[in-house]
Design a protein around this motif. Structure first.
Motif, mmCIF file in Angstrom:
data_model
loop_
_atom_site.group_PDB
_atom_site.id
_atom_site.type_symbol
_atom_site.label_atom_id
_atom_site.label_comp_id
_atom_site.label_asym_id
_atom_site.label_seq_id
_atom_site.Cartn_x
_atom_site.Cartn_y
_atom_site.Cartn_z
ATOM 1 N N GLU A 170 0.831 -1.209 0.000
ATOM 2 C CA GLU A 170 0.000 0.000 0.000
ATOM 3 C C GLU A 170 0.863 1.255 0.000
ATOM 4 N N ASP A 211 -7.039 7.827 -3.811
ATOM 5 C CA ASP A 211 -7.585 6.470 -3.756
ATOM 6 C C ASP A 211 -7.172 5.770 -2.468
ATOM 7 N N ARG A 212 -5.919 5.955 -2.081
ATOM 8 C CA ARG A 212 -5.449 5.356 -0.826
ATOM 9 C C ARG A 212 -6.184 5.962 0.363
ATOM 10 N N HIS A 258 -9.735 4.593 0.441
ATOM 11 C CA HIS A 258 -9.721 3.186 0.866
ATOM 12 C C HIS A 258 -9.629 3.083 2.385
ATOM 13 N N ALA A 315 -13.264 0.725 -3.322
ATOM 14 C CA ALA A 315 -12.237 0.546 -2.294
ATOM 15 C C ALA A 315 -11.920 -0.953 -2.237
ATOM 16 N N LYS A 331 -8.623 -4.058 -1.198
ATOM 17 C CA LYS A 331 -7.230 -4.331 -1.543
ATOM 18 C C LYS A 331 -7.058 -4.664 -3.019
ATOM 19 N N LEU A 348 -7.133 -1.391 -4.761
ATOM 20 C CA LEU A 348 -5.959 -0.568 -4.462
ATOM 21 C C LEU A 348 -4.722 -1.095 -5.186
#
Length: 851
Positions: free
Chosen positions: A43, A52-53, A56, A676, A678, A681
């Protein structure tokens, strides 16, 4: 111009200072190593400012979501055996005792409820399997109960009923590797019966990423020393003189220690990328030394003045070594153009390390060689691997003969290779999956394959729907209007004034503020007030309750119906194994509140009815599960998608399908959606890496060309120097496209790195060719001279770099194997292309070009 003769003599005459200063710098860097901080979280490939991070992580906080391990138990007959279910309970209880997990969110048959109808209009929540079943009949009863609950089917029990999972939410995802190992050890301790058919697997992106990080650091600790050993052996084969070849090894080790020590001293964490600095610098740092030693061994004769020979070597090689060091470092510095912080740090420190290695070659090598005794130096004459009779010398001469003949045929060959490469590059697909960073026989890879075969998917993505409105201002207006219409008792007016003040606060929460005001109005109703004031307070309380009800879009059956329709569509795409949402919970509870039969597995037809089902659900043993799917003010709702593939291209297809569905079926008025999870991401940071690497490669290509044109004072020579590496890189990437290899993280990173390294051969070749042509004034003689010592030095360098990366071929991690294969291939092909392409291209125009 730099006076290289004076520079060389200065370092020779002050060699003791050179040795002591280098030792002090290396020691200072080495003492930084205990302060090392590692980071294995992919990440962090995205900057903390990335939207975006941030979104999330905001979603994880809003819906109380955690990164989870997926523990799977598989029985080829059926999961519903008392012994198998007893093991599931034991492992669940062990996991519940770990400090690293979020206990209330552990998802297992041993921790969930059976939702059933006690009597019409009454629902009951009972533990599904708090204790292991003691009989086959009880096991079959559990089977029947699970089959009625859509949330459990294909999430914690597979459709074929041969597997069950335990979802283990982690307080900190960085503990996933440690937690997984603790669980593995416990499972091994209870698996004593060799006749059991039960098989255990552990997977999930958190453990895959964390375990990759752990194994990566172990691998770097092995590969970097191995690379050093391989390079030492190669140098011994070339020069057969251990005191002589000790110098480049000292330079390589000093470069690695100083670079890594500086990185740590500046407070940078050692990430997945920066852990590779050592393996990259080790072979690159000796490149200049190989040229230097090769030139020295070719020119040193018995009774030669060592200082004068060293001075001549420095004078002859200073400029080409400087050029190659600058261009190599530019290839790495170009990574600063990527939006990926760990890649930027990797590029910055490797680029600086290359320049440091050049400086050490110019400073340390003359000082070191000048203090060798005559006995060691004379061994270079007795056993001179650089002699004209060596195997390398014969091979290089043949290359020269091939390159200087049949020019037209070579032009056709270059055009054909370019065409094939262009076709292959057009076939390249951008795709990656962290689980495929492991070899097929790795336990993580096997677990991923098995569990995604049985279940709806272990890869998570979330669609977050929300209907933001400025309800606060509307409520303030209602309150102020109410105050202006009626004469209110002072206590009543104070309540409303405080209500407005609280609503106007930046951090106010609408629902809690309204609830506090309702409580205050209830207290007000018990005071000694008039009937009129009582009625007014009740009217205003009713307005607040109705307003609050209307501000909860995800109590609206129409909105929940839209979510259900979207889920049904996604289930038909073949990309989503299963989806879970608030509408599934509402439908299940609604069924049990009514007949308990399938015809009542539907959404209620009013907001209050939906609210009633959710109120009932909060009487379960896991009421917190509701808030994983909807916020407490019911303004946001989450759809959990389970994907059987973690490939970026599959995640992108899911996004495309959702976009297409929403375009054809617009969201309810005022509603919006975001992504959102993993899987999502990973798609984002890898897309940014690929785009960043393209920008990096483009920028580096242009910059290297301009610098070479400037250094050579000729655009023609600058362009010619770019040809071999361009053809080599295009050819390798063309082959990647033709064989169907995905363009993934390591390949993306290598595209920019190889440019700076592989251009070194062309720089040395062109610079020495220009010198030879000026001296000999004859093309054939100049080319013949090029395929003597200069050609041998280029060949040795290519061998050192290519073989220097071969320890990566034995790594258990696929990206490092990819790096090893591609770097070795590109270096070898670039060297061959340089030796053949430059003479072939320049021959027809050499008079015009050199004049």
């Amino acid at each position: 111009m730099i006076n290289t003769d004076a520079l060389c003599h200065f370092f020779i005459n002050n060699r003791k200072w050179v040795f002591w200063v280098l030792l002090a710098v290396v020691a200072t860097a080495a003492i930084q190593f205990p302060k090392i901080q590692t980071d294995t979280d992919p990440e962090n490939m995205l900057p903390t400012t990335d939207l975006d991070r941030q979104y999330h992580n905001q979603v994880k906080e809003t819906f109380a979501l955690h990164d989870s391990l997926v523990i799977g138990i598989v029985n080829p007959d059926s999961i519903y055996h008392p012994k198998t279910l007893a093991k599931l309970v034991k492992v669940t209880e062990f996991i519940d005792g770990l400090d690293s997990v979020v206990h209330q969110d552990i998802l297992s048959l041993a921790t969930v409820d059976n939702i059933s109808q006690k009597e019409p209009g009454t629902i009951q929540f009972e533990w599904m399997m708090k204790t292991p079943p003691q009989s086959d009949e009880r096991a079959q009863q559990i089977r029947s109960q699970v089959s009625r609950l859509p949330f459990l089917r294909n999430t914690i029990v597979s459709i074929d009923e041969k597997a069950a999972t335990i979802y283990v939410p982690l307080i900190d995802k960085n503990t996933s590797f440690k937690t997984a190992n603790e669980i593995r050890r416990y499972i091994d301790s209870i698996e004593s019966d060799s006749l059991d058919n039960d098989q255990w697997h552990i997977t999930g992106l958190p453990v895959a990423e964390d375990q990759f990080g752990h194994e990566m650091f172990v691998q770097m600790g092995i590969s970097a020393p191995l690379a050093g050993l391989v390079i030492f052996i190669l140098l011994w084969v070339f020069f057969r003189n251990i005191p002589f070849i000790t110098a480049p090894m000292i330079i390589a080790m000093a470069t690695v220690i100083i670079t890594m020590g500086t990185l740590i001293a500046f407070g940078f964490t050692v990430h997945i990328m920066s852990s590779m600095i050592a393996i990259f610098l080790m072979p690159i740092a000796v490149v200049d030394s190989v040229h230097f030693l090769s030139e020295f061994s070719d020119n040193y004769k018995k009774d030669s003045d060592v200082k004068e020979v060293l001075s001549e070597v420095v004078g002859r090689l200073f400029q080409p070594m400087l050029f190659t060091s600058i261009t190599s470092s530019i290839g790495f510095y170009s990574l600063l153009l990527t939006p990926i912080p760990p890649v930027q740090i990797f590029g910055a420190f490797v680029g600086t390390g290359i320049l440091l290695a050049f400086a050490l070659t110019i400073i340390f090598l003359p000082a070191y060689i000048s203090q060798l005794n005559s006995k060691n130096l004379e061994k270079l004459i007795e056993i001179n691997p650089d002699s004209e009779d060596s195997k390398i010398a014969g091979s290089v001469r043949r290359f020269g003969q091939i390159a200087n003949s049949n020019t037209k045929i070579w032009y056709l060959v270059f055009i054909a290779i370019s065409g094939i490469s262009a076709y292959g590059i057009s076939k390249i697909e951008i795709n990656d999956n962290p689980v495929r960073w492991f070899k097929p026989d790795h336990q993580i890879r096997i677990a991923d394959q098995v569990l995604n075969h049985h279940f709806a998917g272990t890869y998570d993505a979330y669609i977050v729907l929300e209907q933001p409105k400025n309800h606060t201002q509307a409520l303030i207006n209602i309150t102020l209007d109410f105050e202006s219409k009626y004469t209110l008792q002072s206590e009543f007016k104070n309540i409303l004034d405080e209500f407005v003040n609280n609503l106007e606060k930046p951090d106010s929460n609408l629902t809690s503020t309204v609830d506090d005001t309702l409580f205050a109005l209830e207290d007000f109703s018990f005071l000694d007030i008039s009937e009129e004031q009582l009625k007014l307070s009740q009217d205003f309380a009713l307005q607040l309750e109705e307003f609050l009800e209307n501000t909860k879009p995800f109590l609206n059956p129409g909105n929940l119906s839209y979510i259900a329709d979207l889920q049904e569509y996604l289930n038909t795409t073949g990309l989503v194994g299963k989806s879970n949402s608030l509408s599934d919970i509402v439908k299940t509870v609604n069924r049990e509140l009514h007949s308990g039969s399938s015809e009542d597995f539907r959404l209620p037809n009013s907001n209050p009815a939906v609210a009633q089902t959710l109120l009932q659900y909060q009487s379960s043993h896991r009421p917190q599960d509701l808030w994983h799917f909807v916020t407490r003010d019911y303004s946001q709702s989450l759809v959990w998608l389970q994907l059987t593939s973690g490939d970026n291209k599959d995640m992108q297809q899911v996004i495309n399908k959702v976009d297409e569905y929403i375009a054809a079926n617009p969201l309810p008025a005022g509603m919006d959606y975001h992504w959102a999870g993993k899987a999502y991401l990973n798609l984002i940071w890898q897309e940014k890496m690929v785009a960043g690497m393209f920008d990096s490669l483009s920028g580096a290509f242009i910059l290297v060309f301009l610098i070479m044109a400037l250094l050579f004072r000729s655009f023609v020579f600058g362009a010619v120097a770019m040809l071999p590496l361009s053809l080599s890189i295009a050819f390798i990437y063309g082959i990647i496209g033709i064989i169907g290899k995905d363009y993934d993280m390591p390949i993306a990173v290598l595209s920019a790195l190889t440019l700076g390294i592989s251009v070194d051969f062309a720089i040395h070749f062109i610079e020495r060719l220009r010198v030879n042509y000026r001296q000999l004034d004859n093309w054939n003689l100049a080319i013949k001279a090029m395929f003597e010592e200069p050609g041998r030095a280029i060949t040795r360098n290519a061998i050192v770099i290519a073989i220097g990366f071969t320890p990566l071929l034995f790594a258990p991690l696929v990206p490092y194997i990819t790096v090893g294969v591609l770097l070795a291939s590109i270096m070898a092909i670039s060297a061959v292309a340089t030796l053949i392409m430059i003479p072939s291209v320049l021959k027809p125009f050499h008079k015009r070009v050199f004049n």
